[in-house]
Design a protein around this motif. Structure first.
Motif, PDB file in Angstrom:
ATOM      1  N   ASN A  60       4.620  -5.159   8.795  1.00  0.00           N
ATOM      2  CA  ASN A  60       4.087  -4.221   9.591  1.00  0.00           C
ATOM      3  C   ASN A  60       4.622  -2.765   9.018  1.00  0.00           C
ATOM      4  OD1 ASN A  60       3.011  -2.951  12.094  1.00  0.00           O
ATOM      5  ND2 ASN A  60       4.259  -3.777  13.517  1.00  0.00           N
ATOM      6  N   ASP A  61       4.534  -1.804   9.768  1.00  0.00           N
ATOM      7  CA  ASP A  61       4.871  -0.443   9.322  1.00  0.00           C
ATOM      8  C   ASP A  61       6.367  -0.521   9.077  1.00  0.00           C
ATOM      9  OD1 ASP A  61       2.337   0.420   8.954  1.00  0.00           O
ATOM     10  OD2 ASP A  61       2.198   1.320  10.959  1.00  0.00           O
ATOM     11  N   ARG A  63      10.150   1.586   9.897  1.00  0.00           N
ATOM     12  CA  ARG A  63      10.531   2.547  10.714  1.00  0.00           C
ATOM     13  C   ARG A  63      12.091   2.598  10.534  1.00  0.00           C
ATOM     14  NH1 ARG A  63      13.483  -0.472  14.286  1.00  0.00           N
ATOM     15  NH2 ARG A  63      12.901  -2.649  14.670  1.00  0.00           N
ATOM     16  N   HIS A  87      15.559   2.292   6.219  1.00  0.00           N
ATOM     17  CA  HIS A  87      14.259   1.746   6.831  1.00  0.00           C
ATOM     18  C   HIS A  87      14.243   0.196   6.978  1.00  0.00           C
ATOM     19  CE1 HIS A  87      12.852   6.219   6.722  1.00  0.00           C
ATOM     20  NE2 HIS A  87      11.703   5.497   7.536  1.00  0.00           N
ATOM     21  N   ARG A  89      11.422  -2.821   7.858  1.00  0.00           N
ATOM     22  CA  ARG A  89       9.981  -3.311   8.028  1.00  0.00           C
ATOM     23  C   ARG A  89       9.814  -4.465   9.038  1.00  0.00           C
ATOM     24  NH1 ARG A  89       5.385  -1.484   5.392  1.00  0.00           N
ATOM     25  NH2 ARG A  89       6.650  -0.449   3.871  1.00  0.00           N
TER      26      ARG A  89
END
Length: 338
Positions: A60-61, A63, A87, A89
């Motif tokens: 997924n994206d 963040r 980040h 993921r």
């Protein structure tokens, strides 16, 4: 005896009363997919999170990392190096739903006065739910409750597999009358819970009649209620109750022999007696009310299908209403974001 009154009774069916092409005619399926399934998006056919969503395998994206909440093993180092901010993921959760249905094929399900038996109506209901669930790749499996035990048909995805399951159900040998009921419905429900550990949607198709049970008090639970409660703790459960018109509306046919397909009971009665018909109708209504309340106490969805009705329309109406109810129940408190 060949010329006696008993020879004029309708004999139990020795073959399916509903062919495979009527269970799933292509034209009806196209209408169902275009009008019903699209309105049911997110409930029965894959566009949903499972009861226990897994981590999945598709990325997924990315963040920002939240200390104390995120797993450090999910840190995306390339993104972290480029942005100089840690980040993570996530992965897209698995959206496949596993649907299992239990079909009651005991002798009481062989009854039907509208051109189709309760047994075949139950198979039609399974076909409708199966086609609703298979479009997005959900797996659909079946279990058949026979007096000798439960037969399992493995869960698979795809229309071809579903047709194979339905054909297998239609070819299942018909249990003759006067057969020892053997396995009670409660044991079959427990077997469904034990055999399928993965949480999902469970569909129980039966007339919910217990041989020899003459209790009409709605406060007295049927023998299968506790097993259904146990199953509904970990799964979403739908109870499909199949009935025939003449089970709830006693007809005026003169003197007839009334007999039970699962017990030795048989008696000649005069159906021309208005008081008798009224008493029979009241007893049937109380019996159905007892079933309704037991299913309600078990916390399961309840849909009633009649052999003289349109099962596709009834299931569509039920699922749409059920979905609206779920949306209200799952609505967050005022002022709280979802």
């Amino acid at each position: 005896m060949a010329d006696g009154p008993a020879s004029s009774l309708v004999r139990p069916p020795d073959r399916p009363t509903l062919p495979l092409d009527r269970l799933a005619p292509e034209a009806a399926l196209r209408r169902l997919e275009l009008t019903v399934v699209r309105r049911l998006e997110g409930f029965l056919q894959g566009d949903h999170l499972g009861v226990l969503p897994g981590p999945g395998s598709d990325p997924n994206d990315a963040r920002p990392y939240l200390p104390g909440e995120d797993d450090v093993r999910k840190i995306d180092w390339p993104v972290t190096a480029r942005t100089r901010i840690t980040h993570v993921r996530d992965t897209i959760a698995d959206r496949e739903l596993e649907v299992w249905s239990l079909l009651d094929v005991t002798p009481s399900m062989n009854w039907g006065t509208a051109g189709v038996t309760k047994r075949d109506l139950g198979i039609a209901a399974m076909a409708t739910f199966g086609f609703l669930s298979q479009r997005m790749g959900d797996r659909f499996g079946g279990m058949v409750m026979r007096p000798a035990g439960v037969r399992l048909i493995p869960a698979r995805s795809g229309r071809t597999a579903l047709y194979g399951l339905l054909r297998s159900l239609l070819e299942e040998p018909i249990v003759p009358d006067d057969t020892d009921p053997g396995l009670p419905l409660s044991h079959a429900i427990d077997e469904l819970g034990r055999a399928q550990r993965r949480r999902g949607l469970r569909i129980i198709v039966s007339d919910f009649l217990t041989p020899g049970d003459t209790e009409l008090d709605p406060e007295v639970p049927p023998e299968w209620e506790r097993a259904l409660r146990r199953l509904s703790v970990r799964n979403q459960v739908l109870a499909v109750e199949v009935i025939d018109r003449r089970e709830i509306e006693f007809p005026d046919l003169g003197d007839i022999l009334v007999r039970s397909p699962e017990t030795p009971f048989e008696r000649y009665v005069n159906t021309g007696d208005v008081r008798l018909r009224r008493a029979m109708d009241e007893a049937a209504a109380r019996q159905r009310e007892r079933t309704r309340l037991a299913l309600r106490r078990s916390g399961v969805g309840h849909i009633v299908l009649r052999t003289d009705g349109d099962w596709v329309a009834e299931i569509a109406r039920f699922v749409l209403g059920y979905r609206r109810t779920a949306a209200v129940l799952h609505r967050p408190p005022r002022g709280v974001a979802r």
